[in-house]
Design a protein around this motif. Structure first.
Motif, PDB file in Angstrom:
ATOM      1  N   VAL A   2      22.729  90.769  26.285  1.00 49.74           N
ATOM      2  CA  VAL A   2      21.873  91.853  26.765  1.00 49.74           C
ATOM      3  C   VAL A   2      22.779  92.887  27.408  1.00 49.74           C
ATOM      4  CG1 VAL A   2      19.978  92.473  28.297  1.00 49.74           C
ATOM      5  CG2 VAL A   2      19.954  90.266  27.140  1.00 49.74           C
ATOM      6  N   TYR A   3      22.561  94.147  27.058  1.00 46.67           N
ATOM      7  CA  TYR A   3      23.426  95.203  27.572  1.00 46.67           C
ATOM      8  C   TYR A   3      22.653  96.501  27.758  1.00 46.67           C
ATOM      9  CZ  TYR A   3      23.707  96.607  22.630  1.00 46.67           C
ATOM     10  OH  TYR A   3      23.403  96.990  21.358  1.00 46.67           O
ATOM     11  N   SER A   4      23.252  97.461  28.414  1.00 46.55           N
ATOM     12  CA  SER A   4      22.640  98.745  28.736  1.00 46.55           C
ATOM     13  C   SER A   4      23.768  99.773  28.783  1.00 46.55           C
ATOM     14  CB  SER A   4      21.907  98.629  30.072  1.00 46.55           C
ATOM     15  OG  SER A   4      22.787  98.185  31.070  1.00 46.55           O
ATOM     16  N   ALA A  11      21.655  91.982  21.457  1.00 44.55           N
ATOM     17  CA  ALA A  11      22.373  91.689  20.220  1.00 44.55           C
ATOM     18  C   ALA A  11      22.393  90.169  20.070  1.00 44.55           C
ATOM     19  CB  ALA A  11      23.784  92.246  20.269  1.00 44.55           C
ATOM     20  N   ARG A  12      21.861  89.698  18.954  1.00 39.01           N
ATOM     21  CA  ARG A  12      21.798  88.260  18.697  1.00 39.01           C
ATOM     22  C   ARG A  12      22.775  87.908  17.579  1.00 39.01           C
ATOM     23  NH1 ARG A  12      16.115  89.826  18.742  1.00 39.01           N
ATOM     24  NH2 ARG A  12      15.164  89.033  20.624  1.00 39.01           N
ATOM     25  N   THR A  13      23.412  86.762  17.697  1.00 38.03           N
ATOM     26  CA  THR A  13      24.325  86.301  16.663  1.00 38.03           C
ATOM     27  C   THR A  13      24.367  84.787  16.638  1.00 38.03           C
ATOM     28  OG1 THR A  13      26.573  86.457  15.779  1.00 38.03           O
ATOM     29  CG2 THR A  13      26.349  86.396  18.179  1.00 38.03           C
ATOM     30  N   LYS A  14      24.613  84.246  15.460  1.00 38.57           N
ATOM     31  CA  LYS A  14      24.829  82.807  15.315  1.00 38.57           C
ATOM     32  C   LYS A  14      26.294  82.505  15.029  1.00 38.57           C
ATOM     33  CE  LYS A  14      20.201  81.733  13.822  1.00 38.57           C
ATOM     34  NZ  LYS A  14      19.352  81.094  12.830  1.00 38.57           N
ATOM     35  N   ASP A  15      27.028  83.507  14.524  1.00 39.87           N
ATOM     36  CA  ASP A  15      28.401  83.278  14.101  1.00 39.87           C
ATOM     37  C   ASP A  15      29.422  84.216  14.755  1.00 39.87           C
ATOM     38  OD1 ASP A  15      27.883  85.725  12.895  1.00 39.87           O
ATOM     39  OD2 ASP A  15      27.887  84.917  10.857  1.00 39.87           O
ATOM     40  N   PHE A  16      28.987  85.102  15.613  1.00 35.52           N
ATOM     41  CA  PHE A  16      29.839  86.085  16.290  1.00 35.52           C
ATOM     42  C   PHE A  16      30.547  87.027  15.309  1.00 35.52           C
ATOM     43  CE2 PHE A  16      29.222  82.904  19.535  1.00 35.52           C
ATOM     44  CZ  PHE A  16      28.890  83.689  20.620  1.00 35.52           C
ATOM     45  N   GLY A  22      18.530  95.067  18.814  1.00 34.45           N
ATOM     46  CA  GLY A  22      17.203  95.587  19.112  1.00 34.45           C
ATOM     47  C   GLY A  22      17.122  96.038  20.559  1.00 34.45           C
ATOM     48  N   VAL A  23      15.951  96.500  20.946  1.00 32.58           N
ATOM     49  CA  VAL A  23      15.702  96.962  22.314  1.00 32.58           C
ATOM     50  C   VAL A  23      14.708  96.015  22.960  1.00 32.58           C
ATOM     51  CG1 VAL A  23      14.767  98.834  23.719  1.00 32.58           C
ATOM     52  CG2 VAL A  23      16.169  99.368  21.733  1.00 32.58           C
ATOM     53  N   LEU A  24      15.060  95.488  24.145  1.00 30.95           N
ATOM     54  CA  LEU A  24      14.120  94.644  24.891  1.00 30.95           C
ATOM     55  C   LEU A  24      13.031  95.503  25.525  1.00 30.95           C
ATOM     56  CD1 LEU A  24      16.337  92.053  26.804  1.00 30.95           C
ATOM     57  CD2 LEU A  24      14.867  91.665  24.838  1.00 30.95           C
ATOM     58  N   PHE A  25      13.466  96.549  26.244  1.00 32.80           N
ATOM     59  CA  PHE A  25      12.516  97.483  26.851  1.00 32.80           C
ATOM     60  C   PHE A  25      13.243  98.744  27.267  1.00 32.80           C
ATOM     61  CE2 PHE A  25      13.749  94.384  30.143  1.00 32.80           C
ATOM     62  CZ  PHE A  25      14.281  95.208  31.118  1.00 32.80           C
ATOM     63  N   GLU A  26      12.478  99.818  27.403  1.00 28.38           N
ATOM     64  CA  GLU A  26      12.998 101.098  27.886  1.00 28.38           C
ATOM     65  C   GLU A  26      12.901 101.113  29.409  1.00 28.38           C
ATOM     66  OE1 GLU A  26      14.408 103.397  26.047  1.00 28.38           O
ATOM     67  OE2 GLU A  26      13.926 102.448  24.136  1.00 28.38           O
TER      68      GLU A  26
END
Length: 75
Positions: A2-4, A11-16, A22-26
């Motif tokens: 999670v970043y801003s 940003a989701r990853t299984k293998d890096f 995507g956006v969690l919220f504004e």
């Protein structure tokens, strides 16, 4: 991950190597930053800094988030 700043993004990853973004919220303020997510008893909490101090949002599913608590709002 999670970043801003501004929007809380994920940003989701299984293998890096490849990422789903995507956006969690504004956020109300463009310089909202330093997100931290905690899960407790099946609820998720995102604590972050903004122009008024520290804010908190909560979610049951990491998709739908509450309005912010903090920065002058009732907790």
């Amino acid at each position: 991950i999670v970043y801003s700043p501004g929007s809380m993004r994920i940003a989701r990853t299984k293998d890096f190597e490849s990422y789903e973004r995507g956006v969690l919220f504004e956020c109300d303020f463009p310089m909202a930053r330093d997100p931290y997510i905690l899960e407790e008893d099946g609820r998720f909490y995102c604590v972050y800094c903004d122009i008024g101090g520290i804010s908190l949002r909560e979610s049951a599913d990491l998709v739908n988030w509450s309005e912010p608590f903090g920065h002058g709002k009732s907790i």
